[in-house]
Structure formats: structure tokens, C-alpha cells
Design a protein around this motif. Structure first.
Motif, PDB file in Angstrom:
ATOM      1  N   VAL A 282      -2.952  -4.880   8.328  1.00 17.02           N
ATOM      2  CA  VAL A 282      -3.503  -5.251   7.167  1.00 17.02           C
ATOM      3  C   VAL A 282      -3.629  -4.306   6.147  1.00 17.02           C
ATOM      4  O   VAL A 282      -3.698  -2.995   6.577  1.00 17.02           O
ATOM      5  CB  VAL A 282      -4.993  -5.065   6.962  1.00 17.02           C
ATOM      6  CG1 VAL A 282      -5.503  -5.830   5.346  1.00 17.02           C
ATOM      7  CG2 VAL A 282      -5.095  -6.758   8.305  1.00 17.02           C
ATOM      8  N   SER A 283      -2.415  -3.677   5.405  1.00 15.07           N
ATOM      9  CA  SER A 283      -2.636  -2.943   4.491  1.00 15.07           C
ATOM     10  C   SER A 283      -2.578  -3.311   3.061  1.00 15.07           C
ATOM     11  O   SER A 283      -2.078  -4.183   2.350  1.00 15.07           O
ATOM     12  CB  SER A 283      -1.209  -2.692   4.307  1.00 15.07           C
ATOM     13  OG  SER A 283      -0.415  -1.331   3.820  1.00 15.07           O
ATOM     14  N   GLY A 284      -3.421  -3.170   2.354  1.00 17.58           N
ATOM     15  CA  GLY A 284      -3.948  -2.372   0.948  1.00 17.58           C
ATOM     16  C   GLY A 284      -5.160  -4.292   1.141  1.00 17.58           C
ATOM     17  O   GLY A 284      -5.099  -4.551   0.196  1.00 17.58           O
ATOM     18  N   ALA A 311       0.530   2.962  11.479  1.00 14.29           N
ATOM     19  CA  ALA A 311      -0.108   4.394  11.064  1.00 14.29           C
ATOM     20  C   ALA A 311      -1.231   4.072  10.426  1.00 14.29           C
ATOM     21  O   ALA A 311      -1.128   3.088   9.133  1.00 14.29           O
ATOM     22  CB  ALA A 311       1.288   5.136  10.878  1.00 14.29           C
ATOM     23  N   ALA A 312      -2.043   4.360  10.510  1.00 18.29           N
ATOM     24  CA  ALA A 312      -2.877   4.843   9.828  1.00 18.29           C
ATOM     25  C   ALA A 312      -3.183   5.020   8.322  1.00 18.29           C
ATOM     26  O   ALA A 312      -2.202   6.683   8.405  1.00 18.29           O
ATOM     27  CB  ALA A 312      -4.154   5.498  10.699  1.00 18.29           C
ATOM     28  N   HIS A 313      -3.019   5.268   7.532  1.00 19.07           N
ATOM     29  CA  HIS A 313      -3.730   5.332   6.018  1.00 19.07           C
ATOM     30  C   HIS A 313      -4.522   5.776   5.230  1.00 19.07           C
ATOM     31  O   HIS A 313      -5.354   5.010   5.030  1.00 19.07           O
ATOM     32  CB  HIS A 313      -2.609   5.093   5.317  1.00 19.07           C
ATOM     33  CG  HIS A 313      -1.599   5.357   3.869  1.00 19.07           C
ATOM     34  ND1 HIS A 313      -2.669   5.303   2.437  1.00 19.07           N
ATOM     35  CD2 HIS A 313      -0.397   5.699   3.528  1.00 19.07           C
ATOM     36  CE1 HIS A 313      -1.837   5.722   1.584  1.00 19.07           C
ATOM     37  NE2 HIS A 313      -0.685   6.196   2.321  1.00 19.07           N
ATOM     38  N   ALA A 314      -4.823   6.733   4.869  1.00 19.68           N
ATOM     39  CA  ALA A 314      -6.077   6.997   3.353  1.00 19.68           C
ATOM     40  C   ALA A 314      -6.583   5.775   3.004  1.00 19.68           C
ATOM     41  O   ALA A 314      -7.848   5.617   2.758  1.00 19.68           O
ATOM     42  CB  ALA A 314      -6.075   8.526   3.157  1.00 19.68           C
ATOM     43  N   ARG A 315      -4.842   5.410   1.917  1.00 21.79           N
ATOM     44  CA  ARG A 315      -5.185   4.389   0.740  1.00 21.79           C
ATOM     45  C   ARG A 315      -5.411   2.714   1.504  1.00 21.79           C
ATOM     46  O   ARG A 315      -5.793   1.854   0.978  1.00 21.79           O
ATOM     47  CB  ARG A 315      -4.908   5.422  -0.247  1.00 21.79           C
ATOM     48  CG  ARG A 315      -5.154   4.343  -1.806  1.00 21.79           C
ATOM     49  CD  ARG A 315      -3.807   4.727  -2.051  1.00 21.79           C
ATOM     50  NE  ARG A 315      -4.015   4.119  -3.509  1.00 21.79           N
ATOM     51  CZ  ARG A 315      -3.486   3.625  -5.081  1.00 21.79           C
ATOM     52  NH1 ARG A 315      -2.493   4.303  -5.030  1.00 21.79           N
ATOM     53  NH2 ARG A 315      -3.761   2.485  -5.324  1.00 21.79           N
ATOM     54  N   TRP A 316      -4.245   3.441   2.396  1.00 20.02           N
ATOM     55  CA  TRP A 316      -3.747   1.117   2.175  1.00 20.02           C
ATOM     56  C   TRP A 316      -4.734   0.808   3.691  1.00 20.02           C
ATOM     57  O   TRP A 316      -4.573   0.129   4.022  1.00 20.02           O
ATOM     58  CB  TRP A 316      -2.384   1.418   2.087  1.00 20.02           C
ATOM     59  CG  TRP A 316      -2.176   1.945   0.910  1.00 20.02           C
ATOM     60  CD1 TRP A 316      -0.912   2.710   1.198  1.00 20.02           C
ATOM     61  CD2 TRP A 316      -2.159   1.258  -0.472  1.00 20.02           C
ATOM     62  NE1 TRP A 316      -1.256   3.063   0.109  1.00 20.02           N
ATOM     63  CE2 TRP A 316      -1.727   1.986  -1.203  1.00 20.02           C
ATOM     64  CE3 TRP A 316      -2.933   0.215  -0.689  1.00 20.02           C
ATOM     65  CZ2 TRP A 316      -1.572   2.068  -2.630  1.00 20.02           C
ATOM     66  CZ3 TRP A 316      -2.816  -0.186  -1.877  1.00 20.02           C
ATOM     67  CH2 TRP A 316      -2.249   0.327  -2.405  1.00 20.02           C
ATOM     68  N   GLY A 317      -4.910   1.631   4.677  1.00 17.11           N
ATOM     69  CA  GLY A 317      -5.865   1.259   6.232  1.00 17.11           C
ATOM     70  C   GLY A 317      -4.366   1.829   6.638  1.00 17.11           C
ATOM     71  O   GLY A 317      -4.806   2.539   8.142  1.00 17.11           O
ATOM     72  N   GLU A 318      -3.533   0.980   6.903  1.00 12.53           N
ATOM     73  CA  GLU A 318      -2.234   1.411   7.909  1.00 12.53           C
ATOM     74  C   GLU A 318      -1.429   0.868   7.135  1.00 12.53           C
ATOM     75  O   GLU A 318      -1.487  -0.236   5.868  1.00 12.53           O
ATOM     76  CB  GLU A 318      -2.656   0.012   8.761  1.00 12.53           C
ATOM     77  CG  GLU A 318      -3.417   0.008   9.819  1.00 12.53           C
ATOM     78  CD  GLU A 318      -3.740  -0.670  11.052  1.00 12.53           C
ATOM     79  OE1 GLU A 318      -3.728   0.507  12.403  1.00 12.53           O
ATOM     80  OE2 GLU A 318      -3.416  -1.903  11.339  1.00 12.53           O
TER      81      GLU A 318
END
Length: 386
Positions: A282-284, A311-318
Motif C-alpha cells: 500500500v503506497s500512499g 521498501a519502507a518510505h517515510a511519506r508513502w508507507g511503502e
């Protein structure tokens, strides 16, 4: 009733062929190994029905030992003959511990033909051409992975003799990972007969050709998951009843293998596999299938063997991240990533755009030859943390 289980070093394909011949005649079952070490947990006896044990790994990396009967692997061979040009002679270009490589040996035994065996190791087009030259049967086959087909086609572009050899095969079966559409189209433009196969060790290898079930194989999609039924299904996982119960179910009097793949079946009965059910991120706030992203990525120049992981992302989650061992074709890494993102967004939407491209010396693989996605996910996470 039980029979002996015999470990055989798959670095000697001829030894595996001889052991399989004995196993199919009722002798000791065969467990092809990548070395001459016999694991302490490998049982000495297996149920009488089991003639072949294929060790493989799933997306979690946990090893599985798939138990196959003689009836199952021979049913797979008969189905292949019926879907292709009939019994023929094969070139073994894949490792003899892969189910696709073992299929080459089983189908050779079932046809009464002697396969041409390549030396295990790096795929060499000259060696493949020489092996093809040793074939005497009018019907000829081989089984490849996409990277091998791509290498062979590159050589065919430079050498008309290689192109003639490839065209001489009645079919080149290509599977083991998502096969890029442009690669298949390129082969067919050259006049090479390519058949895309779908299956796994649990189905005695490929049992769906170009989206169409072969022999008595049946395909259904249940709650979005592809399930396969037919006589080539495995007995289950050796000494692992819990995993067997989770993967093999009985419905309406038929036994089905739950593949873990997402897919659809057209009104005409053609299967399309869209990726793994467990590869959705789930991205954004939007669901993104890494399998879909990977398929698009592999259609881009120089990325036929790329792997897409989360990969984990601070803004989008993954976010999706592309891992490849090829050098960038574009003048700069930024241009390379921008072009790739554009292609992915056009096909799969903005949320599917890869966050970055990670280049490695070599993509790690499992014993099955498939990319080690667990190791790659950890690698990408480690790079982000450093």
C-alpha cells in the motif's frame, strides 16, 4: 509401504538421469542435490508412491521438499507431448535439480530418447548449439529461462547459424519467472517457436502453456488466487503435513493446489497471472502489485532480469524498488530512473512508480534459481538505513 530415498548430485546430470530411470521403474526415489552433502534431516525412506523429491523455496525462503509420484511426473510428460509436437528429443540447458530441468529428463525417459546434456554452469550459446547438433530425432525441444533465451537471441542477431539452430526446435519452453512479452515477440519475429509455461514443483512443472491448461489440468481462480488441479499434482510436502494441508485442498471431489498467485481466467479459458498475492503493498493509500511493476520493468531495455521489492518510505508507507545487476543504459542514473518511472506509471498508475534503482554485482538466488527476494528486501532496507 515405503521405499528408499537416494540423494543424487545434480552437478552430474547424467547421474540424475540414470537415477530417475531406476526410480520410475520402482527403485529408490531420487532427491537431486546441488552438492554431494546429504542433509541430516533428509529421510532415508519415503512413501512408496513417491519417486522424486524436489527441494525448492517459496517467497519466505523456507525450504520445501515437494514429493512427486511417478504417475504425476509421467502425466506431466504425456500432457506436454499432447500439447506440443509429440514425443521428441531434448537439450538439457537447466540445472538438474530444477523441476524444469528434471522435466527434460523425465520426458526424455518417457519418449525413449537420449537428451543432450549441457555442462552445468554459466549458459553458453556455443555449447547449446553444439548440443543441438547432437540431436537425431526429428522432433526437438529445450527448456530455458528468459535470460538464456535473451542471450541466445543476442547471438542469433550476430550469427545466422545460431538463428537456424533456434528455428530448428519444435518448441523452446520458457518459464521459471515472468517472461517479458517483448522477448517472446522478438523470438517469434525471428521464426523461433517459443511456448510460455506456467507451473511449479507442486504441479510437476509447467502444466499451462501460453495460458491454456494442458492434458487434464484444470484451472480456477478462487478469491483471486489461481488454483490448479490434475494428475500431475504432487503428493504434498515431505514430512510437512501443515504446509501440505494449507497448499492442497479438496473441492467438489477434486484435489487442488493453491498457487499463491493472483490471476484471472478469460471467458475463453486463458489464464493470466498478475503476480503473487503476497506482493501487494500500500503506497500512499493505493494498492500496488509488485508483480505488475516487475513485469513492466522487465520489458524495459537492459532490465529483463530485474527484481522489484518493497521498501519502507517515510511519506508513502511503502514503495517499489528495482534491483538489477546490469549497467544503466541511459547517460545518467537520473534519466534512467525517470524513463523507468514514466513507463511504469503509464502501465500501472502513479503509485506504482519505482522509488529508486539499486544496482548490485549479482542478484542473489535461491536453490531453485529464483531471485532471493527476502535477501534483496533486507539489502534494500539496509542501504536505506546506512
Amino acid at each position: 509401504m515405503t521405499r528408499t530415498l537416494r540423494a543424487v548430485d545434480a552437478r552430474e546430470p547424467g547421474a540424475v538421469l540414470d537415477a530417475l530411470r531406476v526410480a520410475l521403474e520402482g527403485g529408490p526415489a531420487v532427491a537431486p542435490r546441488t552438492d554431494d552433502r546429504v542433509p541430516a534431516d533428509l529421510p532415508g525412506l519415503v512413501p512408496q508412491a513417491v519417486s522424486l523429491v524436489v527441494e525448492t523455496s517459496g517467497s519466505s525462503g523456507r525450504p520445501k521438499r515437494v514429493a512427486l509420484s511417478s504417475d504425476a511426473v509421467l502425466a506431466g510428460a504425456a500432457a506436454a507431448d499432447g500439447a506440443l509436437a509429440g514425443p521428441g528429443q531434448w537439450v538439457l540447458a537447466l540445472p538438474a535439480h530444477y523441476v524444469a530441468g528434471l522435466n527434460v529428463l523425465v520426458r526424455s525417459l518417457a519418449s525413449g530418447t537420449e537428451p543432450a546434456l549441457l555442462t552445468p554452469g554459466h549458459f553458453d550459446v556455443a555449447g547449446f548449439v553444439a548440443a543441438a547438433g547432437r540431436l537425431e530425432h526429428p522432433v526437438r525441444y529445450s527448456s530455458l529461462v528468459p535470460a538464456q533465451l535473451s542471450t541466445a537471441l543476442d547471438a542469433a542477431d550476430e550469427d545466422a547459424g545460431v538463428a537456424d539452430v533456434l528455428r530448428r526446435f519444435d518448441a523452446l519452453l520458457v518459464g521459471g519467472q515472468a517472461t517479458p512479452g517483448p522477448l517472446v515477440e522478438r523470438a517469434r519475429r525471428l521464426g523461433v517457436t517459443v511456448v510460455r509455461t506456467y507451473g511449479s514443483s507442486e504441479t510437476s512443472g509447467g502444466c499451462v502453456y501460453d495460458g491454456v491448461p494442458v492434458g487434464r489440468t484444470r484451472v480456477e481462480v478462487v478469491d483471486g488466487q489461481v488454483e490448479l488441479s490434475g494428475p500431475s499434482l504432487a503428493e504434498g510436502y515431505l514430512d510437512d503435513p501443515e504446509r501440505t494441508a494449507a497448499a492442497f485442498v479438496t473441492r467438489d471431489g477434486l484435489r487442488w493446489y493453491r498457487t499463491g498467485d493472483a490471476g484471472t481466467v478469460s471467458p475463453g479459458g486463458v489464464l493470466t497471472v498478475s503476480g503473487r498475492l503476497d506482493d501487494v503493498i500500500v503506497s500512499g493509500g493505493e494498492k500496488v502489485s509488485l508483480g505488475v511493476v516487475e513485469r513492466v520493468v522487465r520489458e524495459q531495455p537492459g532490465l529483463a532480469d530485474a527484481v522489484v521489492v518493497r521498501a519502507a518510505h517515510a511519506r508513502w508507507g511503502e514503495v517499489p524498488v528495482v534491483v538489477t545487476d546490469t549497467a544503466p543504459p541511459a547517460p545518467s542514473a537520473a534519466d534512467d530512473l525517470a524513463a523507468l518511472r514514466s513507463a511504469v506509471v503509464a502501465a500501472a498508475g502513479r503509485a506504482a512508480a519505482p522509488d529508486r534503482i539499486v544496482r548490485v554485482d549479482a542478484v542473489p538466488v535461491l536453490a531453485s534459481g529464483k531471485p532471493d527476494r527476502v535477501a534483496l528486501t533486507r539489502l534494500v532496507a539496509g542501504l536505506a538505513a546506512s
